[in-house]
Design a protein around this motif. Sequence first.
Motif, PDB file in Angstrom:
ATOM      1  N   UNK A 131       0.832  -1.201   0.000  1.00  0.00           N
ATOM      2  CA  UNK A 131       0.000   0.000   0.000  1.00  0.00           C
ATOM      3  C   UNK A 131       0.869   1.254   0.000  1.00  0.00           C
ATOM      4  N   UNK A 132       0.370   2.297  -0.628  1.00  0.00           N
ATOM      5  CA  UNK A 132       1.078   3.575  -0.617  1.00  0.00           C
ATOM      6  C   UNK A 132       0.705   4.425   0.587  1.00  0.00           C
ATOM      7  N   UNK A 133      -0.466   4.170   1.138  1.00  0.00           N
ATOM      8  CA  UNK A 133      -0.908   4.895   2.331  1.00  0.00           C
ATOM      9  C   UNK A 133      -1.936   4.052   3.070  1.00  0.00           C
ATOM     10  N   UNK A 134      -2.150   4.380   4.322  1.00  0.00           N
ATOM     11  CA  UNK A 134      -3.173   3.664   5.093  1.00  0.00           C
ATOM     12  C   UNK A 134      -3.720   4.574   6.183  1.00  0.00           C
ATOM     13  N   UNK A 135      -4.891   4.206   6.682  1.00  0.00           N
ATOM     14  CA  UNK A 135      -5.551   4.962   7.753  1.00  0.00           C
ATOM     15  C   UNK A 135      -5.783   4.031   8.935  1.00  0.00           C
ATOM     16  N   UNK A 136      -5.396   4.476  10.123  1.00  0.00           N
ATOM     17  CA  UNK A 136      -5.597   3.687  11.341  1.00  0.00           C
ATOM     18  C   UNK A 136      -6.784   4.260  12.106  1.00  0.00           C
ATOM     19  N   UNK A 137      -7.802   3.440  12.270  1.00  0.00           N
ATOM     20  CA  UNK A 137      -8.993   3.860  13.011  1.00  0.00           C
ATOM     21  C   UNK A 137      -9.422   2.765  13.970  1.00  0.00           C
ATOM     22  N   UNK A 138      -8.468   2.272  14.748  1.00  0.00           N
ATOM     23  CA  UNK A 138      -8.717   1.103  15.599  1.00  0.00           C
ATOM     24  C   UNK A 138      -9.447   1.431  16.898  1.00  0.00           C
ATOM     25  N   UNK A 139      -9.701   2.716  17.149  1.00  0.00           N
ATOM     26  CA  UNK A 139     -10.521   3.084  18.295  1.00  0.00           C
ATOM     27  C   UNK A 139      -9.812   2.983  19.633  1.00  0.00           C
ATOM     28  N   UNK A 140     -10.604   3.178  20.678  1.00  0.00           N
ATOM     29  CA  UNK A 140     -10.088   3.106  22.051  1.00  0.00           C
ATOM     30  C   UNK A 140     -10.949   2.117  22.829  1.00  0.00           C
ATOM     31  N   UNK A 141     -10.923   0.888  22.384  1.00  0.00           N
ATOM     32  CA  UNK A 141     -11.805  -0.123  22.960  1.00  0.00           C
ATOM     33  C   UNK A 141     -11.162  -1.044  23.971  1.00  0.00           C
ATOM     34  N   UNK A 142      -9.960  -0.694  24.434  1.00  0.00           N
ATOM     35  CA  UNK A 142      -9.287  -1.545  25.421  1.00  0.00           C
ATOM     36  C   UNK A 142      -9.774  -1.155  26.817  1.00  0.00           C
ATOM     37  N   UNK A 143     -10.520  -2.019  27.488  1.00  0.00           N
ATOM     38  CA  UNK A 143     -11.099  -1.630  28.781  1.00  0.00           C
ATOM     39  C   UNK A 143     -10.049  -1.483  29.874  1.00  0.00           C
ATOM     40  N   UNK A 144     -10.271  -0.500  30.736  1.00  0.00           N
ATOM     41  CA  UNK A 144      -9.411  -0.312  31.897  1.00  0.00           C
ATOM     42  C   UNK A 144      -9.897  -1.179  33.054  1.00  0.00           C
ATOM     43  N   UNK A 145      -8.946  -1.652  33.843  1.00  0.00           N
ATOM     44  CA  UNK A 145      -9.248  -2.347  35.086  1.00  0.00           C
ATOM     45  C   UNK A 145      -8.507  -1.644  36.213  1.00  0.00           C
TER      46      UNK A 145
ATOM     47  N   UNK B 212       4.666   8.916  10.919  1.00  0.00           N
ATOM     48  CA  UNK B 212       5.198   7.949   9.951  1.00  0.00           C
ATOM     49  C   UNK B 212       4.644   8.267   8.563  1.00  0.00           C
ATOM     50  N   UNK B 213       5.521   8.459   7.611  1.00  0.00           N
ATOM     51  CA  UNK B 213       5.121   8.857   6.266  1.00  0.00           C
ATOM     52  C   UNK B 213       4.131   7.865   5.658  1.00  0.00           C
ATOM     53  N   UNK B 214       3.039   8.402   5.130  1.00  0.00           N
ATOM     54  CA  UNK B 214       2.033   7.580   4.476  1.00  0.00           C
ATOM     55  C   UNK B 214       0.979   7.015   5.404  1.00  0.00           C
ATOM     56  N   UNK B 215       1.166   7.205   6.704  1.00  0.00           N
ATOM     57  CA  UNK B 215       0.222   6.644   7.678  1.00  0.00           C
ATOM     58  C   UNK B 215      -0.620   7.767   8.277  1.00  0.00           C
ATOM     59  N   UNK B 216      -1.927   7.596   8.179  1.00  0.00           N
ATOM     60  CA  UNK B 216      -2.884   8.548   8.733  1.00  0.00           C
ATOM     61  C   UNK B 216      -3.667   7.860   9.857  1.00  0.00           C
ATOM     62  N   UNK B 217      -4.225   8.655  10.757  1.00  0.00           N
ATOM     63  CA  UNK B 217      -5.013   8.083  11.855  1.00  0.00           C
ATOM     64  C   UNK B 217      -6.074   9.080  12.289  1.00  0.00           C
ATOM     65  N   UNK B 218      -7.135   8.559  12.885  1.00  0.00           N
ATOM     66  CA  UNK B 218      -8.192   9.441  13.363  1.00  0.00           C
ATOM     67  C   UNK B 218      -9.180   8.707  14.243  1.00  0.00           C
TER      68      UNK B 218
ATOM     69  N   UNK C 265      -9.228  12.960   6.836  1.00  0.00           N
ATOM     70  CA  UNK C 265      -8.075  12.141   6.465  1.00  0.00           C
ATOM     71  C   UNK C 265      -8.195  11.640   5.028  1.00  0.00           C
ATOM     72  N   UNK C 266      -9.408  11.321   4.592  1.00  0.00           N
ATOM     73  CA  UNK C 266      -9.604  10.848   3.217  1.00  0.00           C
ATOM     74  C   UNK C 266      -9.164  11.911   2.214  1.00  0.00           C
ATOM     75  N   UNK C 267      -9.520  13.163   2.481  1.00  0.00           N
ATOM     76  CA  UNK C 267      -9.089  14.261   1.601  1.00  0.00           C
ATOM     77  C   UNK C 267      -7.568  14.383   1.599  1.00  0.00           C
ATOM     78  N   UNK C 268      -6.971  14.303   2.792  1.00  0.00           N
ATOM     79  CA  UNK C 268      -5.521  14.443   2.901  1.00  0.00           C
ATOM     80  C   UNK C 268      -4.799  13.267   2.241  1.00  0.00           C
ATOM     81  N   UNK C 269      -5.351  12.080   2.360  1.00  0.00           N
ATOM     82  CA  UNK C 269      -4.745  10.904   1.729  1.00  0.00           C
ATOM     83  C   UNK C 269      -4.801  11.019   0.208  1.00  0.00           C
ATOM     84  N   UNK C 270      -5.929  11.501  -0.286  1.00  0.00           N
ATOM     85  CA  UNK C 270      -6.072  11.694  -1.735  1.00  0.00           C
ATOM     86  C   UNK C 270      -5.036  12.694  -2.246  1.00  0.00           C
TER      87      UNK C 270
END
Length: 239
Positions: A1-15, A200-206, A226-231
Amino acid sequence: FDTCFIGTGAGLPYFMNIPGENLNGIYSANEYLTRSNLMKAYLFPEADTPVTKGKHVAVVGGGNVAMDAARTALRMGAEKVYVVYRRSKKEMPARIEEIHHAEEEGIEFHLLTNPLRFLGNEEAWVTEAECQRMELGEPDASGRRRPVPIKGSEFRLSVDTVIMSIGNGANPLVPSTTPGLDTNKWGNILADQETGKTSKKGVFAGGDIVIGAATVILAMGAGRKAADAMHEYLKTGVW
């Protein structure tokens, strides 16, 4: 891939990382609600996913998710449901309507109360929550008054199910396995709020992986930006 978007969320529960937290019958609110609703544990055994249908349930936390978990436990057949929260009602982050509905349904609130440890039987199932009364001191960084333990105020709640609902954080898997991807002290990926560009070059997140647990609307907005910026990056190659 030339670019990617990370949108993995914040779903790790705290204890809380207190003794006995790994006993059977203790869930994160994420797991409990996912099992009960999305995976239809309320239909078990017709549905494949089970969940403990406790008779005496303690929900630790004071947010909207805690109210959801408490009211769900009631609908799953609990005789007693306790909300255990370390500050007063005034400091609870849940919406007033959510608290009101929980009270209307008979959920018992143990405010200014904090769990110290969980105790179990010989089969490693939770049987009691040892708690301590608190009082409010000076405000902390959040602006809410800090809970201070009251010495000698320990007591025990008889429970057979505990649901931990004290928040979620970023899943560390992607950042910890991706050299050059910077994060803050909470594990959220550092990204430009307008473009989603990371270190990191080519990597976007939100979304929540960047700003912490928030709303779907904010996550959708970050994705569109991010989609606009990736384009633009794919067209020009300029980072």
